[in-house]
Design a protein around this motif. Sequence first.
Motif: not given
Length: 401
Positions: A50, A54-55, A57
């Motif tokens: 993160l 990056q993404e 969940e």
Amino acid sequence: MKHRIVVLGAGYAGAHVAGTLARRLVPRDTEITVVNTEPDFVQRLRLHQLAAGQEIEAPRLADVFAGTAIRLRLARVTALDPERRVVAVADADGGGEIGYDTLLYALGSHGADRGVPGVAEHAFDVAGRPSALRLRERLDTLSRRDGRGSVLVVGDGLTGIETATEIAESRPGLSVTLVARGELGAPLSAGARGHLRHSCDRLGITVLEHTSVEAVEATRLLCADGTVLASDATVWTAGFAVSPIAAVSGLEATEEGRIVVDRTMRSLSHPDVYAAGDSAYVIGDNGRPLPMSCASAGYTGRQAADAIVGRLTGCDIANTKLEYVGNHISLGRRDGILQMIDGEGHAKPTYMGGRKAARIKAGILRMSLWVTSHPTFGLPQRKHRLAAAAPDASPAEQAIA
């Protein structure tokens, strides 16, 4: 009156225990409340991703616990009074106290500054979602400015290694330096250490070994040998610490503040309190304390849930394995190391590295997320009455399909 079960923390350990208890205990006998600061489940094992941009969940806890009758209280735990059996919390409405009959303490850990001046004021970390997002914002600023900048990652443990390699791979324009107090990858086998060095070289990471940090300033790092390192972003990953709440409350705890528990995760000083995850200090099956890790959270969480259900319903308590079998290290998205550990806690001679290790680590993370997001999956459909709720009932009557 219902038996009040309060779970502090909804990380890997807390979320699983809460769901397990909701599935295995009759709702009319129990009231389960989960206290957590954030509305979402945080994949702590992926916070370095993160931070790198990056993404990842983040399932909403309300959805995770949907249909379980679990009460979710979004609040910060501020104090614990085990004599009165109450937890003090603070939230947007001012907070208050939550009473309990059984408590599961799973507040996890946070980054430790180790007493080094300037860490709290100037360093970033990836121990929590808010701090990882602050680092991400800083890296975005550097990228927008000219795509260049120096990032210093302090700490050569697994978190430091994963953070340095992830940033170097995701943001190749930045200069990344990993500051190691000792030898890089010292706990790993010789082959794994060689693989790690090769990966750092491939990613352009500068490694400074045997370097102690004396102070962190806004734009530089001061080392014990007099070296001064310029830094546009210093990331502190030199260890973790737990909240002092348990220790100051009077629970028996280690010097670091971890709750001392027996083989079933029950507090040695207060039998109505259980601990799991990083907050628990327990001796594993190899006679050594379990380290802070996701794997330990899984083992201690399952043991705590079994013990709570067993004692409340009068059933036998099964012993869950308490072991630490290996380290799974990501080195960016396409590389990794799987290092198995022997019974003495030492690295075995063999290891796995490369893309296959990276895929296995990614699979472990996906599995951990799925299991946590579905806390009641695979558990027995049979719900049990509390022994105190039906003292004269037969065992068959105390178990309700």
